[in-house]
Write an enzyme that holds these catalytic residues in place. Structure first.
Site, PDB file in Angstrom:
ATOM      1  N   THR A 131      54.337  40.275  40.354  1.00  0.00           N
ATOM      2  CA  THR A 131      55.521  40.415  39.462  1.00  0.00           C
ATOM      3  C   THR A 131      56.482  39.392  40.099  1.00  0.00           C
ATOM      4  O   THR A 131      56.662  39.235  41.179  1.00  0.00           O
ATOM      5  CB  THR A 131      56.036  41.831  39.346  1.00  0.00           C
ATOM      6  OG1 THR A 131      57.370  41.550  38.770  1.00  0.00           O
ATOM      7  CG2 THR A 131      56.096  42.452  40.582  1.00  0.00           C
ATOM      8  N   ASP A 132      57.512  39.022  39.290  1.00  0.00           N
ATOM      9  CA  ASP A 132      58.476  38.214  39.835  1.00  0.00           C
ATOM     10  C   ASP A 132      59.889  38.907  40.410  1.00  0.00           C
ATOM     11  O   ASP A 132      60.445  38.519  41.179  1.00  0.00           O
ATOM     12  CB  ASP A 132      58.967  37.320  38.499  1.00  0.00           C
ATOM     13  CG  ASP A 132      59.784  38.053  37.326  1.00  0.00           C
ATOM     14  OD1 ASP A 132      59.509  39.444  37.492  1.00  0.00           O
ATOM     15  OD2 ASP A 132      60.486  37.599  36.597  1.00  0.00           O
ATOM     16  N   GLU A 133      59.450  40.320  40.250  1.00  0.00           N
ATOM     17  CA  GLU A 133      60.457  41.244  40.648  1.00  0.00           C
ATOM     18  C   GLU A 133      60.706  41.068  42.435  1.00  0.00           C
ATOM     19  O   GLU A 133      61.601  41.567  42.815  1.00  0.00           O
ATOM     20  CB  GLU A 133      60.437  42.676  40.237  1.00  0.00           C
ATOM     21  CG  GLU A 133      60.263  42.577  38.674  1.00  0.00           C
ATOM     22  CD  GLU A 133      60.556  43.830  38.001  1.00  0.00           C
ATOM     23  OE1 GLU A 133      61.264  44.958  38.494  1.00  0.00           O
ATOM     24  OE2 GLU A 133      60.147  43.945  36.841  1.00  0.00           O
ATOM     25  N   TYR A 156      59.689  49.993  43.233  1.00  0.00           N
ATOM     26  CA  TYR A 156      58.781  49.070  42.667  1.00  0.00           C
ATOM     27  C   TYR A 156      58.534  47.693  43.409  1.00  0.00           C
ATOM     28  O   TYR A 156      57.576  47.324  43.750  1.00  0.00           O
ATOM     29  CB  TYR A 156      58.857  49.093  41.006  1.00  0.00           C
ATOM     30  CG  TYR A 156      57.967  48.096  40.454  1.00  0.00           C
ATOM     31  CD1 TYR A 156      56.736  48.070  40.340  1.00  0.00           C
ATOM     32  CD2 TYR A 156      58.501  47.224  39.843  1.00  0.00           C
ATOM     33  CE1 TYR A 156      55.791  47.558  39.738  1.00  0.00           C
ATOM     34  CE2 TYR A 156      57.768  46.045  39.222  1.00  0.00           C
ATOM     35  CZ  TYR A 156      56.170  46.428  39.124  1.00  0.00           C
ATOM     36  OH  TYR A 156      55.549  45.229  38.577  1.00  0.00           O
ATOM     37  N   LYS A 160      55.369  46.364  45.534  1.00  0.00           N
ATOM     38  CA  LYS A 160      54.650  45.186  45.149  1.00  0.00           C
ATOM     39  C   LYS A 160      54.878  43.785  46.011  1.00  0.00           C
ATOM     40  O   LYS A 160      53.899  43.267  46.302  1.00  0.00           O
ATOM     41  CB  LYS A 160      54.937  44.411  43.557  1.00  0.00           C
ATOM     42  CG  LYS A 160      54.693  45.324  42.522  1.00  0.00           C
ATOM     43  CD  LYS A 160      53.255  45.710  42.334  1.00  0.00           C
ATOM     44  CE  LYS A 160      52.630  44.281  41.791  1.00  0.00           C
ATOM     45  NZ  LYS A 160      51.148  44.615  41.224  1.00  0.00           N
TER      46      LYS A 160
HETATM   47  P1  NAD Z   1      50.536  49.499  33.144  1.00  0.00           P
HETATM   48  O1  NAD Z   1      51.548  50.589  33.784  1.00  0.00           O
HETATM   49  O2  NAD Z   1      50.835  49.710  31.602  1.00  0.00           O
HETATM   50  O3  NAD Z   1      49.049  49.940  33.692  1.00  0.00           O
HETATM   51  C1  NAD Z   1      48.767  50.120  34.797  1.00  0.00           C
HETATM   52  C2  NAD Z   1      47.483  50.633  34.955  1.00  0.00           C
HETATM   53  O4  NAD Z   1      46.848  50.846  36.211  1.00  0.00           O
HETATM   54  C3  NAD Z   1      47.165  51.829  34.038  1.00  0.00           C
HETATM   55  O5  NAD Z   1      45.961  51.636  33.249  1.00  0.00           O
HETATM   56  C4  NAD Z   1      46.869  52.982  35.162  1.00  0.00           C
HETATM   57  O6  NAD Z   1      46.083  54.163  34.577  1.00  0.00           O
HETATM   58  C5  NAD Z   1      46.004  52.196  36.267  1.00  0.00           C
HETATM   59  N1  NAD Z   1      46.362  52.880  37.449  1.00  0.00           N
HETATM   60  C6  NAD Z   1      47.640  53.457  37.870  1.00  0.00           C
HETATM   61  N2  NAD Z   1      47.183  53.904  39.091  1.00  0.00           N
HETATM   62  C7  NAD Z   1      46.023  53.887  39.253  1.00  0.00           C
HETATM   63  C8  NAD Z   1      45.127  54.100  40.610  1.00  0.00           C
HETATM   64  N3  NAD Z   1      45.679  54.589  41.626  1.00  0.00           N
HETATM   65  N4  NAD Z   1      43.801  53.736  40.740  1.00  0.00           N
HETATM   66  C9  NAD Z   1      43.444  53.207  39.361  1.00  0.00           C
HETATM   67  N5  NAD Z   1      44.046  52.935  38.334  1.00  0.00           N
HETATM   68  C10 NAD Z   1      45.210  53.065  38.404  1.00  0.00           C
HETATM   69  O7  NAD Z   1      51.063  48.368  34.144  1.00  0.00           O
HETATM   70  P2  NAD Z   1      51.168  46.826  33.411  1.00  0.00           P
HETATM   71  O8  NAD Z   1      52.366  46.522  32.869  1.00  0.00           O
HETATM   72  O9  NAD Z   1      50.140  46.404  32.488  1.00  0.00           O
HETATM   73  O10 NAD Z   1      51.085  45.932  34.633  1.00  0.00           O
HETATM   74  C11 NAD Z   1      49.826  45.700  35.302  1.00  0.00           C
HETATM   75  C12 NAD Z   1      50.208  44.582  36.424  1.00  0.00           C
HETATM   76  O11 NAD Z   1      50.884  43.544  36.289  1.00  0.00           O
HETATM   77  C13 NAD Z   1      50.855  45.485  37.758  1.00  0.00           C
HETATM   78  O12 NAD Z   1      50.338  45.079  39.013  1.00  0.00           O
HETATM   79  C14 NAD Z   1      52.183  45.082  37.421  1.00  0.00           C
HETATM   80  O13 NAD Z   1      52.846  44.994  38.808  1.00  0.00           O
HETATM   81  C15 NAD Z   1      51.940  43.694  36.978  1.00  0.00           C
HETATM   82  N6  NAD Z   1      53.113  42.793  36.190  1.00  0.00           N
HETATM   83  C16 NAD Z   1      53.471  43.573  35.142  1.00  0.00           C
HETATM   84  C17 NAD Z   1      54.584  42.825  34.377  1.00  0.00           C
HETATM   85  C18 NAD Z   1      55.057  43.626  33.045  1.00  0.00           C
HETATM   86  O14 NAD Z   1      56.036  43.104  32.619  1.00  0.00           O
HETATM   87  N7  NAD Z   1      54.497  44.695  32.595  1.00  0.00           N
HETATM   88  C19 NAD Z   1      54.885  41.627  34.856  1.00  0.00           C
HETATM   89  C20 NAD Z   1      54.510  41.080  36.015  1.00  0.00           C
HETATM   90  C21 NAD Z   1      53.467  41.929  36.690  1.00  0.00           C
HETATM   91  P1  TYD Z   2      61.918  47.257  31.672  1.00  0.00           P
HETATM   92  O1  TYD Z   2      61.278  47.109  30.524  1.00  0.00           O
HETATM   93  O2  TYD Z   2      61.963  48.572  32.485  1.00  0.00           O
HETATM   94  O3  TYD Z   2      61.647  46.438  32.806  1.00  0.00           O
HETATM   95  P2  TYD Z   2      61.947  45.641  34.146  1.00  0.00           P
HETATM   96  O4  TYD Z   2      63.016  46.811  34.621  1.00  0.00           O
HETATM   97  O5  TYD Z   2      60.700  45.632  34.917  1.00  0.00           O
HETATM   98  O6  TYD Z   2      62.786  44.410  34.170  1.00  0.00           O
HETATM   99  O7  TYD Z   2      63.682  47.015  31.553  1.00  0.00           O
HETATM  100  C1  TYD Z   2      63.744  45.546  31.007  1.00  0.00           C
HETATM  101  C2  TYD Z   2      65.369  45.482  31.160  1.00  0.00           C
HETATM  102  O8  TYD Z   2      65.898  46.533  30.079  1.00  0.00           O
HETATM  103  C3  TYD Z   2      66.108  45.952  32.580  1.00  0.00           C
HETATM  104  O9  TYD Z   2      67.198  45.182  32.453  1.00  0.00           O
HETATM  105  C4  TYD Z   2      66.538  47.318  32.306  1.00  0.00           C
HETATM  106  C5  TYD Z   2      66.719  47.467  30.863  1.00  0.00           C
HETATM  107  N1  TYD Z   2      66.581  48.620  30.153  1.00  0.00           N
HETATM  108  C6  TYD Z   2      67.571  49.057  29.216  1.00  0.00           C
HETATM  109  O10 TYD Z   2      68.571  48.623  29.302  1.00  0.00           O
HETATM  110  N2  TYD Z   2      67.068  50.537  28.753  1.00  0.00           N
HETATM  111  C7  TYD Z   2      65.951  50.970  28.947  1.00  0.00           C
HETATM  112  O11 TYD Z   2      65.675  52.076  28.032  1.00  0.00           O
HETATM  113  C8  TYD Z   2      64.893  50.627  29.603  1.00  0.00           C
HETATM  114  C9  TYD Z   2      63.764  51.128  29.776  1.00  0.00           C
HETATM  115  C10 TYD Z   2      65.460  49.347  30.162  1.00  0.00           C
END
Ligand code: NAD
Ligand code: TYD
Length: 350
Positions: A131-133, A156, A160
């Site tokens: 992630t970019d975070e 988080y 990562k």
């Molecule tokens: P998500 O929370 O929707 O899905 C995570 C999946 O991992 C789930 O299916 C869960 O069951 C599985 N999981 C969790 N713990 C596990 C374990 N111990 N063993 C096996 N499986 C397990 O997450 P997402 O948003 O789809 O993100 C997927 C990946 O992409 C993550 O690594 C996250 O850090 C990265 N990412 C997410 C975003 C975003 O915007 N959501 C952006 C950049 C990177």
């Molecule tokens: P989120 O979707 O949790 O992603 P991330 O924290 O990984 O960027 O949140 C996106 C942005 O929205 C973040 O600045 C936090 C804000 N946010 C709210 O304002 N209200 C909410 O209920 C949630 C879940 C997030």
């Protein structure tokens, strides 16, 4: 034939990646390994679950014995690792779970890859999705590049960042063939409604307050999830070992502006009078350690591997709203039971 182990394939991004690879590469065998936590949902994969080139294994990446046996039994040629605890708010309430899954789970996978691929790492690949975070937060100007120093602020992002360091360490120390990508916030279908966009869609639909943290001035850089899946494909097949790529859509939105746009789209889709949904916006206590701004510079990926994002945000957001409104059963299944408890705990005191 190539056998790819995709972890976290039942989650939001993972299910798009699995679907993409199963559809695009009929000669690959895709194994989806997922623990099916609250965020994992096999309904996300209904469309491809009976394909010959797809199989599902339920398991936990924190269980090293299980992971080693899986490598021995399945002999994958590559790993695309997405399994993670992914929600910042949950990491604030329960950091240890993030260390276990995101750090220890990743190291377990790296150990198995190091062991079972040791005869020749060159034709194997460990792709770590990050992630970019990990880069922390930006002020009003500038963007994250692949050279930006890591500076995570939430449990988080710290977990990562740690997993990224382990992946690099295994490349440098043992010669494992690795790639890392760091992507900005994704949006699209099958997104669990704890994250901002699907949570807001669900609340607007149900006439519930839409919680906006602080003044809504934090900025995120949003990318269509299928563009992320396509970027992973391009990087997986073309990147040199040890490389890192940033993925992002040059699409920065202040949270409050995004929510207002979403309210406008929802008014249109639900046939509500213009301005109705905006009345649901509720400013609530800010998130602790809330990063102000994320913005990704994805020039390297565009220049070296020719990837560009495909969708304009307004179009993607409208498609996302359409998906949620026509998949009520999916939404009501994931928001029943434990979700209600989570929601109460997360939002009642804000
Ligand atoms: P998500 O929370 O929707 O899905 C995570 C999946 O991992 C789930 O299916 C869960 O069951 C599985 N999981 C969790 N713990 C596990 C374990 N111990 N063993 C096996 N499986 C397990 O997450 P997402 O948003 O789809 O993100 C997927 C990946 O992409 C993550 O690594 C996250 O850090 C990265 N990412 C997410 C975003 C975003 O915007 N959501 C952006 C950049 C990177
Ligand atoms: P989120 O979707 O949790 O992603 P991330 O924290 O990984 O960027 O949140 C996106 C942005 O929205 C973040 O600045 C936090 C804000 N946010 C709210 O304002 N209200 C909410 O209920 C949630 C879940 C997030």
């Amino acid at each position: 034939m190539k056998k790819i182990l995709i972890t976290g394939g039942a989650g939001f991004i993972g299910s798009h990646v699995v679907r993409w690879f199963v559809n695009a590469y009929s000669d690959y065998q895709i194994i989806n390994l997922d623990k099916l936590t609250y965020a994992g949902n096999l309904a996300n994969l209904a469309e491809i679950e009976n394909r010959n080139n797809y199989s599902f294994v339920k398991g936990d990446i924190t269980d090293s014995t299980f992971i080693n046996k899986l490598f021995l039994d399945e002999k994958p040629d590559a790993v695309i690792h997405l399994a993670a605890e992914s929600h910042v708010d949950r990491s604030i309430s329960n950091p240890s779970e993030f260390v276990m899954t995101n750090v220890v789970g990743t190291v377990n996978l790296l150990n198995a890859a190091k062991e079972y691929w040791r005869d020749d790492y060159s034709n194997k690949r460990f792709y770590h999705v990050s992630t970019d975070e990990v880069y922390g937060t930006l002020g009003e100007k500038g963007m994250f590049t692949e050279k930006t120093a890591y500076d995570p602020h939430s449990p988080y992002s710290a977990s990562k960042a740690s997993s990224d360091h382990f992946v690099r360490a295994y490349a440098d120390t043992y010669g494992l063939n690795t790639v890392i990508s760091n992507c900005s916030n994704n949006y699209g279908s099958h997104h669990f409604p704890e994250k901002l966009i699907p949570l807001a869609i669900n609340n607007i639909k149900n006439n519930k307050p839409v919680p906006v943290y602080g003044k809504g001035e934090n900025i995120r850089d949003w990318l269509w999830v299928e563009d992320h899946a396509r970027a992973i494909d391009v990087i997986f097949h073309n990147a040199k070992s040890g490389e890192t790529y940033n993925i992002g859509g040059h699409n920065e939105w202040k949270n409050i502006d995004l929510i207002r746009l979403l309210c406008k789209i929802m008014d249109q889709k639900l046939g509500r009078e213009s301005g109705t949904s905006e009345k649901l916006i509720a400013f609530v206590t800010d998130r602790a350690g809330h990063d102000l701004r994320y913005a990704i510079d994805s020039t390297k990926l565009q220049r070296e591997l020719g990837w560009t994002p495909s969708l304009q945000f307004e179009e993607g957001l409208e498609k996302t709203v359409d998906w949620y409104l026509s998949n009520e059963e999916w939404l009501s299944n994931v928001t029943s039971g434990n979700y209600q408890r989570y929601y109460e705990e997360q939002y009642s005191l804000r």
